[in-house]
Design a protein around this motif. Structure first.
Motif, PDB file in Angstrom:
ATOM      1  N   LEU A 181      84.587  21.690  12.919  1.00 39.92           N
ATOM      2  CA  LEU A 181      84.205  22.943  12.269  1.00 39.92           C
ATOM      3  C   LEU A 181      84.269  24.115  13.234  1.00 39.92           C
ATOM      4  O   LEU A 181      84.634  25.230  12.838  1.00 39.92           O
ATOM      5  N   ILE A 182      83.930  23.882  14.488  1.00 46.42           N
ATOM      6  CA  ILE A 182      84.064  24.946  15.489  1.00 46.42           C
ATOM      7  C   ILE A 182      85.520  25.386  15.587  1.00 46.42           C
ATOM      8  O   ILE A 182      85.836  26.582  15.576  1.00 46.42           O
ATOM      9  N   ARG A 183      86.419  24.418  15.660  1.00 47.16           N
ATOM     10  CA  ARG A 183      87.854  24.729  15.745  1.00 47.16           C
ATOM     11  C   ARG A 183      88.345  25.443  14.493  1.00 47.16           C
ATOM     12  O   ARG A 183      89.103  26.414  14.573  1.00 47.16           O
ATOM     13  N   ARG A 184      87.912  24.962  13.353  1.00 52.03           N
ATOM     14  CA  ARG A 184      88.397  25.524  12.084  1.00 52.03           C
ATOM     15  C   ARG A 184      87.864  26.937  11.874  1.00 52.03           C
ATOM     16  O   ARG A 184      88.597  27.819  11.398  1.00 52.03           O
ATOM     17  N   MET A 185      86.612  27.171  12.217  1.00 51.97           N
ATOM     18  CA  MET A 185      86.054  28.514  12.065  1.00 51.97           C
ATOM     19  C   MET A 185      86.731  29.499  13.016  1.00 51.97           C
ATOM     20  O   MET A 185      86.963  30.663  12.658  1.00 51.97           O
ATOM     21  N   ARG A 186      87.064  29.035  14.195  1.00 55.24           N
ATOM     22  CA  ARG A 186      87.806  29.891  15.126  1.00 55.24           C
ATOM     23  C   ARG A 186      89.180  30.220  14.557  1.00 55.24           C
ATOM     24  O   ARG A 186      89.649  31.358  14.652  1.00 55.24           O
ATOM     25  N   GLN A 187      89.826  29.227  13.947  1.00 50.28           N
ATOM     26  CA  GLN A 187      91.131  29.461  13.340  1.00 50.28           C
ATOM     27  C   GLN A 187      91.041  30.523  12.245  1.00 50.28           C
ATOM     28  O   GLN A 187      91.879  31.427  12.161  1.00 50.28           O
ATOM     29  N   ILE A 238      86.371  16.031   7.526  1.00 49.64           N
ATOM     30  CA  ILE A 238      86.909  16.147   8.876  1.00 49.64           C
ATOM     31  C   ILE A 238      88.436  16.037   8.852  1.00 49.64           C
ATOM     32  O   ILE A 238      89.151  16.864   9.437  1.00 49.64           O
ATOM     33  N   GLY A 239      88.928  15.011   8.162  1.00 48.41           N
ATOM     34  CA  GLY A 239      90.366  14.776   8.135  1.00 48.41           C
ATOM     35  C   GLY A 239      91.157  15.916   7.529  1.00 48.41           C
ATOM     36  O   GLY A 239      92.202  16.318   8.060  1.00 48.41           O
ATOM     37  N   MET A 240      90.675  16.453   6.405  1.00 45.12           N
ATOM     38  CA  MET A 240      91.396  17.539   5.749  1.00 45.12           C
ATOM     39  C   MET A 240      91.380  18.821   6.578  1.00 45.12           C
ATOM     40  O   MET A 240      92.374  19.553   6.635  1.00 45.12           O
ATOM     41  N   GLU A 241      90.268  19.085   7.252  1.00 42.82           N
ATOM     42  CA  GLU A 241      90.229  20.279   8.101  1.00 42.82           C
ATOM     43  C   GLU A 241      91.127  20.096   9.325  1.00 42.82           C
ATOM     44  O   GLU A 241      91.771  21.044   9.773  1.00 42.82           O
ATOM     45  N   CYS A 242      91.199  18.876   9.854  1.00 37.93           N
ATOM     46  CA  CYS A 242      92.108  18.609  10.970  1.00 37.93           C
ATOM     47  C   CYS A 242      93.554  18.846  10.552  1.00 37.93           C
ATOM     48  O   CYS A 242      94.363  19.370  11.336  1.00 37.93           O
ATOM     49  N   GLU A 243      93.891  18.486   9.318  1.00 35.27           N
ATOM     50  CA  GLU A 243      95.251  18.710   8.846  1.00 35.27           C
ATOM     51  C   GLU A 243      95.543  20.197   8.710  1.00 35.27           C
ATOM     52  O   GLU A 243      96.654  20.650   9.002  1.00 35.27           O
ATOM     53  N   GLN A 244      94.553  20.979   8.272  1.00 31.78           N
ATOM     54  CA  GLN A 244      94.738  22.422   8.205  1.00 31.78           C
ATOM     55  C   GLN A 244      94.908  23.023   9.606  1.00 31.78           C
ATOM     56  O   GLN A 244      95.541  24.061   9.768  1.00 31.78           O
ATOM     57  N   LEU A 245      94.341  22.358  10.589  1.00 33.09           N
ATOM     58  CA  LEU A 245      94.502  22.804  11.984  1.00 33.09           C
ATOM     59  C   LEU A 245      95.849  22.399  12.561  1.00 33.09           C
ATOM     60  O   LEU A 245      96.206  22.832  13.657  1.00 33.09           O
ATOM     61  N   GLY A 246      96.587  21.556  11.848  1.00 37.44           N
ATOM     62  CA  GLY A 246      97.889  21.119  12.332  1.00 37.44           C
ATOM     63  C   GLY A 246      97.866  19.841  13.136  1.00 37.44           C
ATOM     64  O   GLY A 246      98.873  19.446  13.729  1.00 37.44           O
TER      65      GLY A 246
END
Length: 274
Positions: free
Chosen positions: A106-112, A52-60
């Motif tokens: 994951l919803i946010r990251r897949m949209r990104q 979760i944390g690493m994907e949040c960082e990729q989201l900014g």
């Protein structure tokens, strides 16, 4: 816009593994989140927190403001402290909190990723305040989530996906560090070759060749007279290379022909992940 064609392989592998993680943890009851995994110092909850944390960082998203406890024995350097921050801040989250945050992230990251229009060489955020190319960032996320998927599968007794798209990326990424392990860390003789014969769900043969100056290189051609040959299954290979197990614990799954002392040194230095 969609993800750049050269990034699609990494995006697909990441999606496959991260969706598998979500399916693995969705039915878990509260106590199962505390189960110890092969990843040193981390429980099931900790691994999911890390993802979760690493994907949040990729989201900014901003990193949490949090002070780590001083008694975390597995945290010994700046890289580990950086990674632990996103984990420790979630250590008391409940099972529903974990699954809902994972799903939302994951919803946010897949949209990104679906809307990704940047070039592969675009510089993006990396750990410890550094930068890396978008291509490297996505490749390392695909690598990371596959390895952690396997951590969870081993802990929960649900083997699978050892030959999934992520496995191929993990194989190729781990092989990048193999020449250094053999030539520098283990000190293989100059003008020699060491063969690795890997079988199982993912099969491959690689030769590390050490030239007259002690520099190593990896290729897929067999050697007629290797100084040593190490044969093992793919699961054992990745677990050793990712620091999930020591060679002594899986010696019955490793066959060595040739220089036994050199092979032992290679296996002693086999872990290449941080």
């Amino acid at each position: 816009m969609t993800v750049h064609p050269s990034l699609q392989t990494y995006a697909d592998a990441w999606t496959h593994s991260v969706e598998s993680i979500a399916e693995l943890v969705k039915p878990l009851v509260e106590g199962e989140w505390n189960r110890r995994t092969p990843c040193p110092g981390w429980s099931v909850r900790d691994i999911v927190s890390h993802v979760i944390g690493m994907e949040c960082e990729q989201l900014g998203d901003p990193r949490p403001i949090h002070t780590l406890p001083r008694d975390l024995y597995h945290v010994q350097n700046d890289h580990q402290r950086y990674m632990e921050m996103q984990v420790d801040v979630r250590r008391h989250h409940t099972a529903p909190e974990m699954t809902s945050e994972l799903e939302y992230t994951l919803i946010r990251r897949m949209r990104q990723l679906r809307n990704e229009s940047r070039a592969p060489e675009t510089m993006v955020r990396a750990p410890l305040g550094a930068e890396q190319t978008l291509e490297l960032a996505l490749r390392m996320r695909a690598f990371d989530v596959w390895v952690h998927e396997q951590d969870l599968r081993m802990t929960l007794g649900q083997p699978g996906n050892l030959d999934s798209p992520g496995a191929l990326i993990v194989r190729d990424t781990l092989l990048v560090g193999l020449a250094k392990v053999v030539a520098k860390d283990a000190g293989a003789p100059h003008n020699s070759a060491v063969v690795f014969d890997v079988h199982g769900p993912l099969e491959f043969l690689r030769t590390v060749r050490v030239d007259g100056e002690g520099h190593g290189s990896v290729d897929g051609a067999p050697s007629l007279g290797p100084v040593a040959t190490l044969a093992m299954d793919w699961e054992t290979y990745y677990r050793l290379a990712c620091g999930r197990v020591r060679a002594q614990a899986v010696e019955d799954r490793i066959k060595v022909d040739g220089d036994q002392e050199l092979a032992a040194e290679i296996l002693r230095h086999f872990a290449v992940t941080p």
